[in-house]
Write a protein that holds these residues in place. Sequence first.
Motif, short mmCIF file in Angstrom:
data_model
loop_
_atom_site.label_atom_id
_atom_site.label_comp_id
_atom_site.label_asym_id
_atom_site.label_seq_id
_atom_site.Cartn_x
_atom_site.Cartn_y
_atom_site.Cartn_z
N GLY A 39 0.81 -1.21 0.00
CA GLY A 39 0.00 0.00 0.00
C GLY A 39 0.84 1.25 0.00
O GLY A 39 1.79 1.36 0.77
N HIS A 40 0.49 2.18 -0.88
CA HIS A 40 1.24 3.44 -0.97
C HIS A 40 0.31 4.56 -1.45
O HIS A 40 -0.79 4.32 -1.93
CB HIS A 40 2.45 3.30 -1.89
CG HIS A 40 2.11 2.84 -3.29
ND1 HIS A 40 1.74 3.72 -4.28
CD2 HIS A 40 2.07 1.61 -3.84
CE1 HIS A 40 1.51 3.05 -5.39
NE2 HIS A 40 1.70 1.75 -5.15
N ALA A 41 0.79 5.79 -1.31
CA ALA A 41 0.05 6.94 -1.80
C ALA A 41 -0.03 6.87 -3.32
O ALA A 41 0.93 6.48 -3.98
CB ALA A 41 0.74 8.23 -1.35
N PRO A 42 -1.17 7.23 -3.89
CA PRO A 42 -1.39 7.05 -5.33
C PRO A 42 -0.34 7.68 -6.25
O PRO A 42 0.05 7.07 -7.24
CB PRO A 42 -2.76 7.69 -5.57
CG PRO A 42 -3.45 7.61 -4.26
CD PRO A 42 -2.36 7.76 -3.22
N GLU A 82 -2.40 6.26 6.66
CA GLU A 82 -3.48 5.27 6.71
C GLU A 82 -4.48 5.61 7.81
O GLU A 82 -5.69 5.56 7.61
CB GLU A 82 -2.91 3.87 6.91
CG GLU A 82 -3.94 2.77 6.88
CD GLU A 82 -3.32 1.39 7.02
OE1 GLU A 82 -3.72 0.50 6.26
OE2 GLU A 82 -2.43 1.22 7.90
N ARG A 83 -3.96 5.98 8.99
CA ARG A 83 -4.84 6.33 10.12
C ARG A 83 -5.76 7.49 9.80
O ARG A 83 -6.89 7.55 10.27
CB ARG A 83 -4.00 6.67 11.36
CG ARG A 83 -4.16 5.64 12.46
CD ARG A 83 -3.35 5.99 13.70
NE ARG A 83 -2.09 5.27 13.59
CZ ARG A 83 -0.89 5.77 13.80
NH1 ARG A 83 -0.73 7.01 14.18
NH2 ARG A 83 0.17 5.03 13.66
N LEU A 84 -5.26 8.44 9.01
CA LEU A 84 -6.06 9.61 8.65
C LEU A 84 -7.02 9.33 7.49
O LEU A 84 -7.77 10.22 7.08
CB LEU A 84 -5.14 10.78 8.28
CG LEU A 84 -4.34 11.37 9.45
CD1 LEU A 84 -3.38 12.44 8.94
CD2 LEU A 84 -5.26 11.95 10.51
N GLY A 85 -6.99 8.11 6.97
CA GLY A 85 -7.92 7.74 5.90
C GLY A 85 -7.57 8.30 4.53
O GLY A 85 -8.42 8.38 3.66
N LYS A 86 -6.30 8.63 4.34
CA LYS A 86 -5.87 9.14 3.04
C LYS A 86 -5.84 7.97 2.05
O LYS A 86 -5.72 6.82 2.43
CB LYS A 86 -4.50 9.81 3.16
CG LYS A 86 -4.57 11.10 3.98
CD LYS A 86 -3.30 11.88 3.78
CE LYS A 86 -3.45 13.30 4.26
NZ LYS A 86 -4.07 14.17 3.25
N PRO A 87 -5.95 8.27 0.75
CA PRO A 87 -6.05 7.19 -0.24
C PRO A 87 -4.79 6.33 -0.31
O PRO A 87 -3.67 6.83 -0.20
CB PRO A 87 -6.29 7.93 -1.55
CG PRO A 87 -5.89 9.34 -1.31
CD PRO A 87 -6.02 9.60 0.16
N LEU A 88 -5.01 5.05 -0.51
CA LEU A 88 -3.94 4.06 -0.67
C LEU A 88 -4.23 3.24 -1.92
O LEU A 88 -5.39 2.96 -2.22
CB LEU A 88 -3.89 3.10 0.51
CG LEU A 88 -3.31 3.58 1.82
CD1 LEU A 88 -3.56 2.54 2.92
CD2 LEU A 88 -1.82 3.83 1.69
N VAL A 89 -3.17 2.86 -2.61
CA VAL A 89 -3.28 1.91 -3.71
C VAL A 89 -2.31 0.78 -3.45
O VAL A 89 -1.35 0.93 -2.70
CB VAL A 89 -3.00 2.57 -5.08
CG1 VAL A 89 -4.08 3.59 -5.42
CG2 VAL A 89 -1.63 3.21 -5.13
N SER A 90 -2.58 -0.37 -4.07
CA SER A 90 -1.78 -1.55 -3.86
C SER A 90 -1.28 -2.09 -5.18
O SER A 90 -1.93 -1.95 -6.20
CB SER A 90 -2.64 -2.62 -3.15
OG SER A 90 -1.97 -3.85 -3.08
N GLU A 91 -0.12 -2.73 -5.14
CA GLU A 91 0.42 -3.38 -6.33
C GLU A 91 0.02 -4.86 -6.36
O GLU A 91 0.42 -5.59 -7.25
CB GLU A 91 1.95 -3.27 -6.33
CG GLU A 91 2.47 -1.84 -6.30
CD GLU A 91 2.05 -1.03 -7.52
OE1 GLU A 91 2.23 -1.51 -8.65
OE2 GLU A 91 1.54 0.08 -7.33
N THR A 92 -0.75 -5.29 -5.37
CA THR A 92 -1.20 -6.67 -5.29
C THR A 92 -2.72 -6.70 -5.43
O THR A 92 -3.38 -5.66 -5.49
CB THR A 92 -0.81 -7.31 -3.95
OG1 THR A 92 -1.52 -6.66 -2.90
CG2 THR A 92 0.69 -7.20 -3.70
N ALA A 93 -3.30 -7.86 -5.45
CA ALA A 93 -4.76 -8.00 -5.55
C ALA A 93 -5.43 -7.75 -4.20
O ALA A 93 -6.65 -7.59 -4.14
CB ALA A 93 -5.12 -9.39 -6.06
#
Length: 113
Positions: free
Chosen positions: A35-38, A96-107
Amino acid sequence: MALVTAPEFPEIPVSRLPEDAVLLDVREDDEWAAGHAPDAVHIPMTTLAERLDEVPDGDPVYVICRSGGRSARVTSYLNGNGWDAVNVEGGMSMWERLGKPLVSETADPPQVI
């Protein structure tokens, strides 16, 4: 009374990051994939020295890791070598705690590890 010293690098909390912040994520590959910032650029701290030409253009570049330790070291290094870098206090854990967007490189659903 304990002596308190200012950090040797500028810092900003996740909650005060500008909307258009240029983010450099210095976590390891598995952390990034989970998970990382977009719009972040990923250069692990362990490979930074040989990938300096990939550091994104930003005035400043905001450096982030999981909690702020690695990014503090990278921020100090970059500033000592001509960049304008700012450490992101609290890192991706606070992101993550603040609910900012995350994207993943996995399913899997994105998460900070």
